[in-house]
Design a protein around this motif. Structure first.
Motif, PDB file in Angstrom:
ATOM      1  N   MET A   1      -4.778  11.730   8.332  1.00 52.56           N
ATOM      2  CA  MET A   1      -3.853  10.500   7.925  1.00 52.56           C
ATOM      3  C   MET A   1      -4.414   9.594   7.290  1.00 52.56           C
ATOM      4  SD  MET A   1      -1.196   8.926  10.979  1.00 52.56           S
ATOM      5  CE  MET A   1      -0.739  10.652  11.479  1.00 52.56           C
ATOM      6  N   LYS A   2      -4.064   9.037   6.200  1.00 51.81           N
ATOM      7  CA  LYS A   2      -4.744   7.693   5.677  1.00 51.81           C
ATOM      8  C   LYS A   2      -4.178   6.434   6.502  1.00 51.81           C
ATOM      9  CE  LYS A   2      -5.245  10.113   1.165  1.00 51.81           C
ATOM     10  NZ  LYS A   2      -4.848   9.989  -0.187  1.00 51.81           N
ATOM     11  N   THR A   3      -5.053   5.702   6.607  1.00 50.75           N
ATOM     12  CA  THR A   3      -4.581   4.148   7.164  1.00 50.75           C
ATOM     13  C   THR A   3      -3.618   3.449   6.078  1.00 50.75           C
ATOM     14  OG1 THR A   3      -6.681   3.352   6.490  1.00 50.75           O
ATOM     15  CG2 THR A   3      -6.577   3.970   8.765  1.00 50.75           C
ATOM     16  N   GLU A   4      -3.924   3.750   4.829  1.00 52.25           N
ATOM     17  CA  GLU A   4      -3.305   3.209   3.694  1.00 52.25           C
ATOM     18  C   GLU A   4      -1.715   3.466   3.928  1.00 52.25           C
ATOM     19  OE1 GLU A   4      -2.382   0.223   0.961  1.00 52.25           O
ATOM     20  OE2 GLU A   4      -4.510   0.671   2.011  1.00 52.25           O
ATOM     21  N   ASP A   5      -1.646   4.781   4.224  1.00 51.05           N
ATOM     22  CA  ASP A   5      -0.261   5.127   4.102  1.00 51.05           C
ATOM     23  C   ASP A   5       0.762   4.510   5.343  1.00 51.05           C
ATOM     24  OD1 ASP A   5      -0.607   6.758   2.011  1.00 51.05           O
ATOM     25  OD2 ASP A   5      -0.690   8.616   3.124  1.00 51.05           O
ATOM     26  N   ILE A   6      -0.228   4.228   6.336  1.00 51.08           N
ATOM     27  CA  ILE A   6       0.293   3.671   7.593  1.00 51.08           C
ATOM     28  C   ILE A   6       0.769   2.138   7.236  1.00 51.08           C
ATOM     29  CG2 ILE A   6      -0.080   2.745  10.054  1.00 51.08           C
ATOM     30  CD1 ILE A   6      -1.697   5.369  10.318  1.00 51.08           C
ATOM     31  N   LYS A   7      -0.274   1.559   6.514  1.00 52.22           N
ATOM     32  CA  LYS A   7       0.182   0.259   5.936  1.00 52.22           C
ATOM     33  C   LYS A   7       1.294   0.093   4.975  1.00 52.22           C
ATOM     34  CE  LYS A   7      -4.705  -1.401   6.032  1.00 52.22           C
ATOM     35  NZ  LYS A   7      -5.888  -1.958   5.044  1.00 52.22           N
ATOM     36  N   LEU A   8       1.425   1.150   4.443  1.00 53.43           N
ATOM     37  CA  LEU A   8       2.708   1.441   3.465  1.00 53.43           C
ATOM     38  C   LEU A   8       3.773   1.343   4.341  1.00 53.43           C
ATOM     39  CD1 LEU A   8       1.427   3.563   0.681  1.00 53.43           C
ATOM     40  CD2 LEU A   8       1.440   1.066   0.704  1.00 53.43           C
ATOM     41  N   PHE A   9       3.968   2.244   5.465  1.00 51.05           N
ATOM     42  CA  PHE A   9       4.884   2.475   6.220  1.00 51.05           C
ATOM     43  C   PHE A   9       5.196   1.097   7.040  1.00 51.05           C
ATOM     44  CE2 PHE A   9       5.592   2.845  10.959  1.00 51.05           C
ATOM     45  CZ  PHE A   9       7.042   3.396  10.829  1.00 51.05           C
ATOM     46  N   HIS A  10       4.376   0.356   7.297  1.00 52.81           N
ATOM     47  CA  HIS A  10       4.699  -0.958   7.603  1.00 52.81           C
ATOM     48  C   HIS A  10       5.549  -1.817   6.855  1.00 52.81           C
ATOM     49  CE1 HIS A  10       1.444  -1.025  11.321  1.00 52.81           C
ATOM     50  NE2 HIS A  10       2.192  -0.024  11.210  1.00 52.81           N
ATOM     51  N   ARG A  11       5.205  -1.941   5.682  1.00 49.76           N
ATOM     52  CA  ARG A  11       5.688  -2.847   4.497  1.00 49.76           C
ATOM     53  C   ARG A  11       7.161  -2.539   4.420  1.00 49.76           C
ATOM     54  NH1 ARG A  11       1.129  -4.319   5.380  1.00 49.76           N
ATOM     55  NH2 ARG A  11       2.533  -4.884   7.152  1.00 49.76           N
ATOM     56  N   VAL A  12       7.555  -1.035   4.303  1.00 51.26           N
ATOM     57  CA  VAL A  12       8.798  -0.577   4.239  1.00 51.26           C
ATOM     58  C   VAL A  12       9.554  -1.062   5.411  1.00 51.26           C
ATOM     59  CG1 VAL A  12      10.356   1.550   4.123  1.00 51.26           C
ATOM     60  CG2 VAL A  12       8.065   1.452   2.928  1.00 51.26           C
ATOM     61  N   VAL A  13       9.007  -0.841   6.614  1.00 54.88           N
ATOM     62  CA  VAL A  13       9.782  -1.234   7.905  1.00 54.88           C
ATOM     63  C   VAL A  13      10.168  -2.983   7.958  1.00 54.88           C
ATOM     64  CG1 VAL A  13       9.458  -1.774  10.616  1.00 54.88           C
ATOM     65  CG2 VAL A  13       8.662   0.462   9.450  1.00 54.88           C
ATOM     66  N   GLU A  14       9.143  -3.777   7.224  1.00 52.76           N
ATOM     67  CA  GLU A  14       9.356  -4.932   7.491  1.00 52.76           C
ATOM     68  C   GLU A  14      10.040  -5.694   6.409  1.00 52.76           C
ATOM     69  OE1 GLU A  14       4.774  -5.492   9.179  1.00 52.76           O
ATOM     70  OE2 GLU A  14       4.942  -5.755   7.067  1.00 52.76           O
ATOM     71  N   THR A  15      10.282  -4.854   5.176  1.00 49.07           N
ATOM     72  CA  THR A  15      11.267  -5.278   4.192  1.00 49.07           C
ATOM     73  C   THR A  15      12.696  -4.697   4.330  1.00 49.07           C
ATOM     74  OG1 THR A  15      10.391  -3.623   2.836  1.00 49.07           O
ATOM     75  CG2 THR A  15       9.382  -5.666   2.395  1.00 49.07           C
ATOM     76  N   GLY A  16      12.803  -3.559   5.265  1.00 48.60           N
ATOM     77  CA  GLY A  16      13.893  -2.702   5.186  1.00 48.60           C
ATOM     78  C   GLY A  16      14.564  -2.182   4.258  1.00 48.60           C
ATOM     79  N   SER A  17      13.688  -2.024   2.908  1.00 53.01           N
ATOM     80  CA  SER A  17      13.977  -1.370   1.820  1.00 53.01           C
ATOM     81  C   SER A  17      12.890  -0.991   0.995  1.00 53.01           C
ATOM     82  CB  SER A  17      14.733  -2.540   0.990  1.00 53.01           C
ATOM     83  OG  SER A  17      14.827  -2.098  -0.424  1.00 53.01           O
ATOM     84  N   LEU A  18      13.073   0.334   0.613  1.00 53.70           N
ATOM     85  CA  LEU A  18      12.198   1.108  -0.127  1.00 53.70           C
ATOM     86  C   LEU A  18      11.589   0.365  -1.419  1.00 53.70           C
ATOM     87  CD1 LEU A  18      10.128   3.587   0.170  1.00 53.70           C
ATOM     88  CD2 LEU A  18      11.931   4.959  -1.333  1.00 53.70           C
ATOM     89  N   VAL A  19      12.969  -0.013  -2.276  1.00 51.74           N
ATOM     90  CA  VAL A  19      12.787  -0.771  -3.412  1.00 51.74           C
ATOM     91  C   VAL A  19      11.907  -2.084  -3.147  1.00 51.74           C
ATOM     92  CG1 VAL A  19      14.119  -2.036  -5.215  1.00 51.74           C
ATOM     93  CG2 VAL A  19      14.931   0.309  -4.297  1.00 51.74           C
ATOM     94  N   GLU A  20      12.417  -2.880  -2.216  1.00 55.58           N
ATOM     95  CA  GLU A  20      11.812  -4.311  -2.281  1.00 55.58           C
ATOM     96  C   GLU A  20      10.281  -4.015  -1.886  1.00 55.58           C
ATOM     97  OE1 GLU A  20      13.530  -7.359   0.410  1.00 55.58           O
ATOM     98  OE2 GLU A  20      15.349  -6.548   0.024  1.00 55.58           O
ATOM     99  N   ALA A  21      10.031  -2.858  -0.888  1.00 57.09           N
ATOM    100  CA  ALA A  21       8.506  -2.779  -0.648  1.00 57.09           C
ATOM    101  C   ALA A  21       7.903  -2.134  -1.914  1.00 57.09           C
ATOM    102  CB  ALA A  21       8.527  -1.745   0.507  1.00 57.09           C
ATOM    103  N   ALA A  22       8.405  -1.549  -2.621  1.00 56.63           N
ATOM    104  CA  ALA A  22       7.780  -1.071  -4.037  1.00 56.63           C
ATOM    105  C   ALA A  22       7.565  -2.366  -4.703  1.00 56.63           C
ATOM    106  CB  ALA A  22       8.591   0.047  -4.573  1.00 56.63           C
ATOM    107  N   ASP A  23       8.327  -3.025  -5.099  1.00 60.13           N
ATOM    108  CA  ASP A  23       8.221  -4.420  -5.757  1.00 60.13           C
ATOM    109  C   ASP A  23       7.043  -5.191  -5.516  1.00 60.13           C
ATOM    110  OD1 ASP A  23      10.231  -3.466  -7.461  1.00 60.13           O
ATOM    111  OD2 ASP A  23      12.025  -4.857  -6.583  1.00 60.13           O
ATOM    112  N   ILE A  24       7.209  -5.544  -4.091  1.00 61.97           N
ATOM    113  CA  ILE A  24       6.301  -6.261  -3.375  1.00 61.97           C
ATOM    114  C   ILE A  24       4.960  -5.851  -3.762  1.00 61.97           C
ATOM    115  CG2 ILE A  24       5.345  -7.168  -1.169  1.00 61.97           C
ATOM    116  CD1 ILE A  24       8.312  -7.682  -0.495  1.00 61.97           C
ATOM    117  N   LEU A  25       4.656  -4.465  -3.518  1.00 62.20           N
ATOM    118  CA  LEU A  25       3.449  -3.819  -3.460  1.00 62.20           C
ATOM    119  C   LEU A  25       3.072  -3.656  -5.082  1.00 62.20           C
ATOM    120  CD1 LEU A  25       3.891  -1.387  -0.361  1.00 62.20           C
ATOM    121  CD2 LEU A  25       2.451  -3.396  -0.385  1.00 62.20           C
TER     122      LEU A  25
END
Length: 307
Positions: A1-25
């Motif tokens: 399990m990659k810690t970077e994937d956990i960080k990505l998971f956190h960003r999706v949780v915090e934005t509430g949107s896959l699209v918004e998280a993808a844009d920010i990242l």
């Protein structure tokens, strides 16, 4: 399990949107979706209820978010303790700066940090508007006192700023100058609204004196407040360095010549309920060292940051 994937998971949780998280990242939505799916496959649980426009956590996802937030914070702290101070830092920082007179000097401090850590990338945002730091994936922010919720932020005091009352000669010729707090109430003052909605209408000039302000103009921008004063619309309260050239050219005058200036404060803040990355921790250390040296010289960040 990659810690970077956990960080990505956190960003999706915090934005509430896959699209918004993808844009920010700055990641393709398909890449982010695939990596989240891989994380779910490894955990063998469903983390999200996927809907057309939003993503909400499942019970398992909520539990994993709560536990992994603490885990990531501990991991980052361990890395911070074990990593040699001269080891190369990597990562990306999103830094928000309020439009204050020291904005460019703070930027120079950021550049110096990047020179010392060439593998770090930085996004600098300038805004007087309130920003949800977690939702917008902002790591650190330079913000004025009273402009953020202290219960939600960790705040480090980094800048003191002399703030004084100013008026144009035209305003003074027409209305005169107040000599005390009571007389100031009879004058029109250009009020300032902080990003959190609070109006700066009580100024604690000393332990004994608090100026209460009245006015028919309220702004949330230093440049507009300055322009209002230059146009004779009222008395404004602004950082002294911001007005110095207009004092030198006699376009503005100080209102209370014999009174020491109010000392405004600027803080380096970050969300208290989110783990802070190693790069952000090192940047905080860098800024605090820079500011400690500047305090000894009583000169603010200044151009010496770049030397």
């Amino acid at each position: 399990m990659k810690t970077e994937d956990i960080k990505l998971f956190h960003r999706v949780v915090e934005t509430g949107s896959l699209v918004e998280a993808a844009d920010i990242l700055n990641l393709p939505k398909s890449t982010l979706s695939r990596r989240l799916q891989q994380l779910e496959d490894e955990l063998k649980v469903k983390l999200f209820h996927r809907q057309s426009r939003s993503m909400t956590l499942t019970a398992s996802g909520s539990h994993f978010y709560e536990k992994s937030t603490a885990m990531m914070a501990e991991l980052e702290q361990t890395m911070f303790e074990l990593t040699d101070a001269k080891s190369e830092l990597t990562g990306h920082l999103r830094i928000l700066i309020a439009p204050i007179p020291e904005m460019l000097n703070i930027t120079r401090a950021i550049f110096k940090f990047m020179d010392a850590n060439p593998s770090i990338s930085v996004e600098i945002m300038v805004s007087a508007e309130p920003q949800d730091m977690i939702r917008n994936n902002i790591d650190l922010a330079f913000m004025l006192e009273d402009s953020f919720n202290e219960n939600e932020m960790v705040a480090r005091h980094v800048i003191n700023e002399a703030v004084e009352f100013f008026a144009s000669p035209e305003y003074v010729a027409k209305y005169g100058l107040p000599t005390n707090a009571t007389e100031l109430l009879e004058h029109n003052t250009v009020l300032f609204r902080y990003p959190n909605g609070k109006i700066f209408n009580e100024v604690p000039y000393s332990d004994e004196v608090t100026f209460k302000l009245n006015g028919n103009i309220c702004v949330n921008n230093l440049e507009v407040s300055l322009e209002a004063a230059l146009c004779g619309r009222g008395i404004t309260i602004l950082p002294t360095p911001y007005c110095q050239e207009y004092l030198d050219s006699n376009q503005l005058v100080r209102v209370f010549e014999d009174m020491p200036p109010y000392r405004g404060k600027c803080f380096l803040v970050y969300p208290s309920r989110r783990y802070i990355s190693l790069a952000a921790q090192r940047f905080i250390d860098h800024v605090l060292v820079v500011m400690a040296g500047c305090d000894k010289n009583d000169s603010g960040l200044g151009k010496s940051v770049c030397s």
